[in-house]
Enzyme design. Sequence first.
Site, PDB file in Angstrom:
ATOM      1  N   GLU A  39       0.634  -1.143  -0.025  1.00  0.00           N
ATOM      2  CA  GLU A  39      -0.071   0.006   0.097  1.00  0.00           C
ATOM      3  C   GLU A  39       0.931   1.386  -0.044  1.00  0.00           C
ATOM      4  O   GLU A  39       0.559   2.246  -0.712  1.00  0.00           O
ATOM      5  CB  GLU A  39      -0.842   0.047   1.423  1.00  0.00           C
ATOM      6  CG  GLU A  39      -2.096  -1.141   1.058  1.00  0.00           C
ATOM      7  CD  GLU A  39      -3.041  -0.702  -0.140  1.00  0.00           C
ATOM      8  OE1 GLU A  39      -3.019   0.124  -0.437  1.00  0.00           O
ATOM      9  OE2 GLU A  39      -3.890  -1.855  -0.549  1.00  0.00           O
ATOM     10  N   TYR A 122      -6.430   6.149   4.711  1.00  0.00           N
ATOM     11  CA  TYR A 122      -6.417   5.297   3.723  1.00  0.00           C
ATOM     12  C   TYR A 122      -5.792   3.886   3.980  1.00  0.00           C
ATOM     13  O   TYR A 122      -6.248   2.731   3.988  1.00  0.00           O
ATOM     14  CB  TYR A 122      -6.057   5.676   2.446  1.00  0.00           C
ATOM     15  CG  TYR A 122      -5.946   4.415   1.171  1.00  0.00           C
ATOM     16  CD1 TYR A 122      -6.827   3.721   0.911  1.00  0.00           C
ATOM     17  CD2 TYR A 122      -4.601   4.329   1.196  1.00  0.00           C
ATOM     18  CE1 TYR A 122      -7.028   2.732  -0.023  1.00  0.00           C
ATOM     19  CE2 TYR A 122      -4.425   2.972   0.191  1.00  0.00           C
ATOM     20  CZ  TYR A 122      -5.470   2.244  -0.284  1.00  0.00           C
ATOM     21  OH  TYR A 122      -5.543   1.362  -1.051  1.00  0.00           O
ATOM     22  N   ASP A 140      -9.077   5.597  -1.543  1.00  0.00           N
ATOM     23  CA  ASP A 140      -8.081   6.267  -2.301  1.00  0.00           C
ATOM     24  C   ASP A 140      -8.467   7.095  -3.692  1.00  0.00           C
ATOM     25  O   ASP A 140      -9.828   7.365  -3.614  1.00  0.00           O
ATOM     26  CB  ASP A 140      -6.842   5.198  -2.782  1.00  0.00           C
ATOM     27  CG  ASP A 140      -7.652   4.415  -3.851  1.00  0.00           C
ATOM     28  OD1 ASP A 140      -8.841   4.458  -4.133  1.00  0.00           O
ATOM     29  OD2 ASP A 140      -6.866   3.492  -4.454  1.00  0.00           O
TER      30      ASP A 140
END
Length: 357
Positions: A39, A122, A140
Site C-alpha cells: 500500500e 486510507y 484512495d
Amino acid sequence: MLTKHREDFQKCIIDWYLLNGRDLPWRRTNNPYHIWICEIILQQTRVDQGLPYYFRFIERFPDIYALSEASEEEVLNYWQGLGYYSRARNILYAARQIVKDYHGKIPANYNDLLKIKGIGKYTAGAVASMAYNLPHPAIDGNVFRVLSRLFNDYTPIDEARSYRYFEQLVLKIFDENRPSLFNQSIIELGALLCLPRNPNCKACPVNKFCIAFKNSSQHLLPVKKQRIHVRNRYFYYFVIHDHDQIILRKRQNEDIWKMMYDFPLIEFDYQLKNPVEELKTAPWPAPLLLHYPSNITLVKHVLTHQVLHICFVRLYIEQLKPLVPESHIIVQIKNLYKYPMPKVIVDFLKKEFDFGR
C-alpha cells in the site's frame, strides 16, 4: 436508489471483482506486513511500476524485524526510482516504532494503525480490512472518483474534510461482512473501468446504480478545488570525475531527495543563457571551469509540484582528492550502485558512464 439496493450493489461489484480483478501478490495473502508495504509503494505509483519494487523489497526485508534493523541508506537504495522518498524514511521509522511499541506485530486496530508513522486513514483502512477483515473503508483516489460518480456528488475531493465526507458516503453501500472484498472491489473498479478520462461505463457492473451515468455527467466528476502550484527550479550539477572515480554529495537539507546522493550543485532562481561562461564567477566548484574543459547536458525533470531544469556540467580532472570539501565524497564509479540516488541522476550516469543498476 443506491442505498435502497445496497445488497444488490455489493453483490454486483464483488462478483465482478472476483471474475475480473487482477491477480496481484498482495491479494493472495492476509499478511499485514506485505499488505502495508504494497500500500505504501502504490501511493503515487502505478501497479506495473511498483510490482518489481515490491518483490525486491520483500525479498530483502521479509519481515518487520529485518526492515527495522536496516540503515536508512539501504532502504532508500531499495526505494530508488519510486520517488516520494519520504515514504521510504517513514516505513523505516514505522518498522522501528512497531518493534518497540507493538512487539513487532502490526496492530489489528484501526486507531492504533493511525498512530504509526506514515499511516493515514486510507492505509489504516486497507490494512485493517485486508489483513484483519475489520469493517473499515479504504478510500484512495480511485474510490473518491467512483463515489463522486455513483452519487453524482460535486463535493471537492481535495479538501481537508473530504475523506471524512466520502467515508460517510461509502458507508451507505459498504459491506461490513466482507470489508476486504468490498474495498478491493471498489478500488479495482476505479483502476480498471471508472477511469479519470474516458471511463468504460458500458462495461461497468454497477452502472445501473450510477447517477452520473444516468445524467451523462461522468466527465464532470470528481471535482477538485485546489490548483497545484508548480515551481520551476534551475539546477547546475558539476559532474567531476577522473577515469575511475567521481565526486558525490549527500543531500542533508529539508528538500527533495533528502539523504540521497547527487553531484556538487549550484542552484539559480533563473535559467542561465550561457552556463559555462556565466558559472565561472559562481562559488565552488564553478571556478574549475576556468582551468578544465567541460561539456554540458540539459535535462528537464518533472515532479508533482516542481519542474527541475537541470544542466549537467561534466569535468574530467586527473587529481580529485585536493578538490573535495568535507561535505562531499569520492566514489569509485563501479561502486555507484551502492549509493541511493534520484532517478534523474541515475539516468544521467547510465547514459554517460559505464554504470548500470
